[in-house]
Write a protein that holds these residues in place. Structure first.
Motif, PDB file in Angstrom:
ATOM      1  N   LEU A   1      -4.049  -6.745   2.278  1.00  0.00           N
ATOM      2  CA  LEU A   1      -4.080  -6.191   0.932  1.00  0.00           C
ATOM      3  C   LEU A   1      -4.262  -4.676   0.965  1.00  0.00           C
ATOM      4  O   LEU A   1      -3.626  -3.937   0.205  1.00  0.00           O
ATOM      5  CB  LEU A   1      -5.208  -6.839   0.118  1.00  0.00           C
ATOM      6  N   SER A   2      -5.128  -4.197   1.855  1.00  0.00           N
ATOM      7  CA  SER A   2      -5.369  -2.759   1.973  1.00  0.00           C
ATOM      8  C   SER A   2      -4.122  -2.034   2.464  1.00  0.00           C
ATOM      9  O   SER A   2      -3.717  -1.004   1.906  1.00  0.00           O
ATOM     10  CB  SER A   2      -6.528  -2.492   2.945  1.00  0.00           C
ATOM     11  N   HIS A   3      -3.507  -2.567   3.499  1.00  0.00           N
ATOM     12  CA  HIS A   3      -2.304  -1.941   4.067  1.00  0.00           C
ATOM     13  C   HIS A   3      -1.169  -1.906   3.039  1.00  0.00           C
ATOM     14  O   HIS A   3      -0.501  -0.871   2.874  1.00  0.00           O
ATOM     15  CB  HIS A   3      -1.851  -2.720   5.304  1.00  0.00           C
ATOM     16  N   PHE A   4      -0.978  -3.007   2.351  1.00  0.00           N
ATOM     17  CA  PHE A   4       0.080  -3.091   1.344  1.00  0.00           C
ATOM     18  C   PHE A   4      -0.163  -2.085   0.225  1.00  0.00           C
ATOM     19  O   PHE A   4       0.758  -1.377  -0.207  1.00  0.00           O
ATOM     20  CB  PHE A   4       0.127  -4.516   0.794  1.00  0.00           C
ATOM     21  N   LEU A   5      -1.394  -2.001  -0.238  1.00  0.00           N
ATOM     22  CA  LEU A   5      -1.750  -1.089  -1.328  1.00  0.00           C
ATOM     23  C   LEU A   5      -1.553   0.363  -0.922  1.00  0.00           C
ATOM     24  O   LEU A   5      -0.867   1.126  -1.620  1.00  0.00           O
ATOM     25  CB  LEU A   5      -3.208  -1.323  -1.735  1.00  0.00           C
ATOM     26  N   ILE A   6      -2.143   0.768   0.204  1.00  0.00           N
ATOM     27  CA  ILE A   6      -2.113   2.174   0.604  1.00  0.00           C
ATOM     28  C   ILE A   6      -0.700   2.622   0.965  1.00  0.00           C
ATOM     29  O   ILE A   6      -0.268   3.712   0.578  1.00  0.00           O
ATOM     30  CB  ILE A   6      -3.070   2.412   1.788  1.00  0.00           C
ATOM     31  N   THR A   7       0.039   1.778   1.679  1.00  0.00           N
ATOM     32  CA  THR A   7       1.407   2.151   2.046  1.00  0.00           C
ATOM     33  C   THR A   7       2.273   2.299   0.804  1.00  0.00           C
ATOM     34  O   THR A   7       3.059   3.249   0.678  1.00  0.00           O
ATOM     35  CB  THR A   7       2.018   1.104   2.992  1.00  0.00           C
ATOM     36  N   SER A   8       2.142   1.364  -0.150  1.00  0.00           N
ATOM     37  CA  SER A   8       2.916   1.446  -1.389  1.00  0.00           C
ATOM     38  C   SER A   8       2.551   2.697  -2.177  1.00  0.00           C
ATOM     39  O   SER A   8       3.441   3.457  -2.609  1.00  0.00           O
ATOM     40  CB  SER A   8       2.672   0.198  -2.240  1.00  0.00           C
ATOM     41  N   LYS A   9       1.266   2.917  -2.362  1.00  0.00           N
ATOM     42  CA  LYS A   9       0.806   4.072  -3.144  1.00  0.00           C
ATOM     43  C   LYS A   9       1.248   5.391  -2.513  1.00  0.00           C
ATOM     44  O   LYS A   9       1.594   6.349  -3.220  1.00  0.00           O
ATOM     45  CB  LYS A   9      -0.721   4.036  -3.268  1.00  0.00           C
ATOM     46  N   ALA A  10       1.228   5.446  -1.178  1.00  0.00           N
ATOM     47  CA  ALA A  10       1.621   6.675  -0.489  1.00  0.00           C
ATOM     48  C   ALA A  10       3.080   7.023  -0.753  1.00  0.00           C
ATOM     49  O   ALA A  10       3.478   8.195  -0.690  1.00  0.00           O
ATOM     50  CB  ALA A  10       1.371   6.541   1.015  1.00  0.00           C
TER      51      ALA A  10
ATOM     52  N   VAL B   1       5.083   3.910  -4.993  1.00  0.00           N
ATOM     53  CA  VAL B   1       5.562   2.602  -5.428  1.00  0.00           C
ATOM     54  C   VAL B   1       4.399   1.784  -5.964  1.00  0.00           C
ATOM     55  O   VAL B   1       3.287   1.826  -5.416  1.00  0.00           O
ATOM     56  CB  VAL B   1       6.225   1.851  -4.250  1.00  0.00           C
ATOM     57  N   LYS B   2       4.634   1.031  -7.034  1.00  0.00           N
ATOM     58  CA  LYS B   2       3.588   0.199  -7.617  1.00  0.00           C
ATOM     59  C   LYS B   2       3.428  -1.084  -6.795  1.00  0.00           C
ATOM     60  O   LYS B   2       4.397  -1.838  -6.645  1.00  0.00           O
ATOM     61  CB  LYS B   2       3.941  -0.160  -9.059  1.00  0.00           C
ATOM     62  N   PRO B   3       2.220  -1.380  -6.284  1.00  0.00           N
ATOM     63  CA  PRO B   3       2.000  -2.626  -5.557  1.00  0.00           C
ATOM     64  C   PRO B   3       1.483  -3.725  -6.493  1.00  0.00           C
ATOM     65  O   PRO B   3       0.532  -3.511  -7.242  1.00  0.00           O
ATOM     66  CB  PRO B   3       0.925  -2.238  -4.534  1.00  0.00           C
ATOM     67  N   VAL B   4       2.119  -4.884  -6.452  1.00  0.00           N
ATOM     68  CA  VAL B   4       1.692  -6.028  -7.258  1.00  0.00           C
ATOM     69  C   VAL B   4       1.170  -7.103  -6.309  1.00  0.00           C
ATOM     70  O   VAL B   4       1.888  -7.533  -5.403  1.00  0.00           O
ATOM     71  CB  VAL B   4       2.848  -6.591  -8.106  1.00  0.00           C
ATOM     72  N   SER B   5      -0.073  -7.518  -6.521  1.00  0.00           N
ATOM     73  CA  SER B   5      -0.673  -8.492  -5.610  1.00  0.00           C
ATOM     74  C   SER B   5      -0.088  -9.888  -5.808  1.00  0.00           C
ATOM     75  O   SER B   5       0.566 -10.175  -6.809  1.00  0.00           O
ATOM     76  CB  SER B   5      -2.192  -8.529  -5.797  1.00  0.00           C
ATOM     77  N   PHE B   6      -0.346 -10.738  -4.844  1.00  0.00           N
ATOM     78  CA  PHE B   6       0.321 -12.037  -4.738  1.00  0.00           C
ATOM     79  C   PHE B   6      -0.075 -13.019  -5.843  1.00  0.00           C
ATOM     80  O   PHE B   6      -1.124 -12.890  -6.474  1.00  0.00           O
ATOM     81  CB  PHE B   6       0.014 -12.665  -3.372  1.00  0.00           C
ATOM     82  N   ILE B   7       0.770 -14.026  -6.016  1.00  0.00           N
ATOM     83  CA  ILE B   7       0.501 -15.102  -6.967  1.00  0.00           C
ATOM     84  C   ILE B   7      -0.460 -16.106  -6.348  1.00  0.00           C
ATOM     85  O   ILE B   7      -0.264 -16.547  -5.219  1.00  0.00           O
ATOM     86  CB  ILE B   7       1.809 -15.800  -7.387  1.00  0.00           C
ATOM     87  N   PHE B   8      -1.487 -16.448  -7.100  1.00  0.00           N
ATOM     88  CA  PHE B   8      -2.450 -17.477  -6.686  1.00  0.00           C
ATOM     89  C   PHE B   8      -1.977 -18.807  -7.259  1.00  0.00           C
ATOM     90  O   PHE B   8      -1.949 -18.993  -8.476  1.00  0.00           O
ATOM     91  CB  PHE B   8      -3.844 -17.114  -7.205  1.00  0.00           C
ATOM     92  N   GLN B   9      -1.574 -19.709  -6.374  1.00  0.00           N
ATOM     93  CA  GLN B   9      -0.884 -20.927  -6.803  1.00  0.00           C
ATOM     94  C   GLN B   9      -1.781 -21.932  -7.529  1.00  0.00           C
ATOM     95  O   GLN B   9      -1.297 -22.694  -8.378  1.00  0.00           O
ATOM     96  CB  GLN B   9      -0.240 -21.610  -5.582  1.00  0.00           C
ATOM     97  N   GLU B  10      -3.054 -21.959  -7.204  1.00  0.00           N
ATOM     98  CA  GLU B  10      -3.957 -22.948  -7.825  1.00  0.00           C
ATOM     99  C   GLU B  10      -4.368 -22.451  -9.205  1.00  0.00           C
ATOM    100  O   GLU B  10      -5.488 -21.997  -9.420  1.00  0.00           O
ATOM    101  CB  GLU B  10      -5.188 -23.170  -6.931  1.00  0.00           C
ATOM    102  N   PHE B  11      -3.448 -22.569 -10.165  1.00  0.00           N
ATOM    103  CA  PHE B  11      -3.660 -21.921 -11.462  1.00  0.00           C
ATOM    104  C   PHE B  11      -4.810 -22.517 -12.271  1.00  0.00           C
ATOM    105  O   PHE B  11      -5.313 -21.887 -13.204  1.00  0.00           O
ATOM    106  CB  PHE B  11      -2.364 -21.949 -12.291  1.00  0.00           C
TER     107      PHE B  11
END
Length: 305
Positions: free
Chosen positions: A197-206, A209-219
């Motif tokens: 999550l950290s890598h995805f966020l920081i790389t996208s922000k750098a 690009v807007k980072p959207v976190s994953f879908i949690f399937q157990e709704f």
């Protein structure tokens, strides 16, 4: 119109549906401040007809997972029809096409004439694929990418080729499968997830690009979902994929920037009242998108709270 759509769909008359998909001008929603991204199967007419009343900031019109092979042609045409019915929309309308080698290119070509706000490409692998999509996609339409292959993760910083690539989505289930990692590892206590999550966020922000976190399937498990939201917000996320109205509600509640929302409400009220004095009660603002009386009343309600 809705009755005609339902009748043609129930008769499995694809030709009749296609005749209802008439390209018209759409006001593209360029806002990228959405928090909740609600997935809707594009072959579900009942859900498509309620887009205006949904609380999500972004509607993901899904042609891929969850839509059977037999339904995909109907989903594509229904998606086009409802885009034509929503010439202006305060929600971001994004179409998730199928993988590029599974009909995605053809779907993008078809959808260009109906002008969704963005196209989301799943299972992207490298910048060469991104280039090919950008060359095909209408210049006014944004490009969103699903990061769910090992190759895309490895080359993440290479994928934002220009400003039209605005958003990345973390497809955690497919990504783990492609990396031959067990999905049992996807839990909030696992440090691997925190790192990802950290890598995805920081790389996208750098890259802007807007980072959207994953879908949690157990709704139905709102307790765990809320824990994920609290963690992601503490890390700097401001958007998450959703598969239910309750998930949308929780995302909107937890990811809200109260000061920014109050400022936005004040501007909307001022703009609406200025236009109303001139006899205009529905218009498009370059920054705030489509504004009409219901949106104005919503802004008034927010300030009253």
């Amino acid at each position: 119109m809705l009755a005609k759509i339902i009748e043609a769909y129930e008769k499995r008359d694809l030709e009749a549906l296609d005749a209802l998909a008439i390209p018209t001008f759409r006001e593209i929603n360029k806002k990228n401040s959405f928090k909740s991204v609600l997935m809707l199967s594009a072959n579900n007419i009942k859900h498509l007809s309620k887009i205006d009343s949904l609380e999500a900031d972004c509607i993901m019109l899904n042609l891929e997972d969850g839509v059977s092979k037999e339904e995909k042609p109907f989903a594509l045409v229904l998606c086009a029809i409802f885009l034509t019915q929503l010439k202006t929309c305060d929600k971001k309308l994004v179409v998730r096409v199928n993988a590029l080698d599974e009909g995605g290119y053809e779907e993008i070509t078809y959808l260009n004439q109906f002008m969704p706000d963005a196209i989301r490409v799943p299972k992207i692998k490298n910048k060469e694929e991104v280039k090919s999509v950008l060359a095909l996609l209408n210049d006014e339409i944004d490009l969103h990418l699903s990061i769910e292959t090992a190759s895309a993760w490895h080359k993440l910083s290479d994928l934002a080729l220009n400003q039209r690539v605005t958003t990345f989505y973390l497809g955690i289930l497919d990504l783990f499968a492609d990396m031959t990692l067990s999905q049992s590892l996807i839990n909030i206590e696992n440090p691997t997830l925190t790192y990802m999550l950290s890598h995805f966020l920081i790389t996208s922000k750098a890259m802007g690009v807007k980072p959207v976190s994953f879908i949690f399937q157990e709704f139905k498990d709102e307790v765990t979902f809320t824990k994920w939201l609290e963690l992601e917000k503490s890390m700097g996320y401001d958007a998450k994929g959703c598969i239910s109205p309750n998930q949308v509600r929780l995302v909107n509640e937890l990811f809200i920037d109260k000061e920014a929302e109050i400022k936005r409400a004040k501007v909307i009220i001022k703009l609406f009242e200025m236009h109303r004095d001139e006899g205009i009660t529905g218009f498009v603002d370059e920054e705030y998108g489509f504004i009409d009386e219901p949106i104005y009343k919503g802004a008034l309600s927010l300030l009253q709270k």
